[in-house]
Design an enzyme around this catalytic site. Structure first.
Site, short mmCIF file in Angstrom:
data_model
loop_
_atom_site.label_atom_id
_atom_site.label_comp_id
_atom_site.label_asym_id
_atom_site.label_seq_id
_atom_site.Cartn_x
_atom_site.Cartn_y
_atom_site.Cartn_z
N HIS A 70 0.86 -1.20 0.00
CA HIS A 70 0.00 0.00 0.00
C HIS A 70 0.89 1.24 0.00
CE1 HIS A 70 -2.92 2.95 1.72
NE2 HIS A 70 -3.77 2.23 1.05
N VAL A 76 2.58 3.82 2.32
CA VAL A 76 1.89 4.59 3.35
C VAL A 76 0.99 3.63 4.13
CG1 VAL A 76 0.00 5.28 1.80
CG2 VAL A 76 0.55 6.68 3.80
N GLY A 79 -5.19 4.29 6.16
CA GLY A 79 -5.93 4.98 7.21
C GLY A 79 -6.87 4.07 7.97
N CYS A 80 -7.44 3.09 7.26
CA CYS A 80 -8.38 2.18 7.91
C CYS A 80 -7.72 1.37 9.01
CB CYS A 80 -9.06 1.28 6.89
SG CYS A 80 -7.92 0.23 5.97
N ASP A 84 -9.05 1.14 12.73
CA ASP A 84 -9.32 -0.16 13.34
C ASP A 84 -8.61 -0.27 14.69
OD1 ASP A 84 -10.73 -2.78 12.73
OD2 ASP A 84 -8.75 -3.48 13.34
#
Length: 173
Positions: A70, A76, A79-80, A84
Site C-alpha cells: 500500500h 503509506v 488509514g483504515c 481499526d
C-alpha cells in the site's frame, strides 16, 4: 479486583488468544492485524470526559506488512488500519472493565485524516478518551480518539462505537 494499568506486547498476544478475559469474551486480533505494540496507560478515570482513557503505541518499522502493498513505490499506512486500532482499543477497554462477549465495531460519527504514516516514522501513539460506557444488557463503549505519528496528530475520530455481544450469529444478517 485490581486491574493492570498497562500491558506489554506479550499481554496483548495473550488477549488475542482469548487468555485474558476468558473464553467467549473480548479479544484483540492477532498480528498482523494487531495495530499496537503496548498499552502504556489504561484507566477508568481521566481523559477528556473523565470516563476513562487509553494510551497505546505502535513502533513503526519500514518492513511492516502494509508498506509493501500500500502502495508499491509510494508506501503509506492505510488509514483504515489506524481507525481499526482505535476500535480495537475501545473493545479492549470494555473487556478490561469486565464486559462479557465478543467485540464488534459499530460505527464512528466522524473521521479526519490530516497526515500520513510513512516508513520513515518512528512511533504511532493512540489516545482514546471514553465518552460513555454502557454495561447492562447492552455492553457498549463510545469514545473520541486521536492518532499521532511522531507527536503530530494525523487522525481524529469522534464517537467510535464498539459493542460486546454474547452471540454474534444475528449480526451477519
Amino acid at each position: 479486583m485490581t486491574r493492570s494499568s498497562s500491558f506489554s506486547y506479550d499481554d496483548l498476544i495473550a488477549c488475542a488468544k482469548g487468555e485474558m478475559f476468558g473464553p467467549g469474551n473480548a479479544q484483540l486480533p492477532l498480528p498482523p492485524m494487531l495495530m499496537f505494540d503496548r498499552i502504556i496507560k489504561i484507566s477508568e478515570t481521566g481523559g477528556t470526559f473523565d470516563k476513562g482513557e487509553i494510551i497505546a503505541e505502535l513502533d513503526i518499522r519500514p518492513d511492516l506488512w502494509f508498506f509493501a502493498c500500500h502502495f508499491e513505490g509510494d508506501p503509506v499506512m492505510p488509514g483504515c488500519l489506524g481507525l481499526d486500532a482505535m476500535w480495537q482499543l475501545v473493545g479492549f477497554f470494555l473487556g478490561w472493565k469486565g464486559g462479557k462477549g465478543h467485540g464488534r465495531a459499530l460505527g464512528v460519527s466522524e473521521v479526519k485524516f490530516t497526515g500520513q504514516v510513512l516508513p520513515t516514522a518512528k512511533k504511532i501513539t493512540y489516545h482514546i478518551n471514553m465518552k460513555r460506557i454502557i454495561m447492562r444488557k447492552l455492553t457498549m463503549g463510545i469514545a473520541d480518539a486521536t492518532m499521532e505519528a511522531d507527536g503530530q496528530v494525523i487522525y481524529q475520530a469522534n464517537d467510535l462505537r464498539v459493542g460486546l455481544f454474547t452471540s454474534t450469529e444475528d449480526l451477519s444478517r
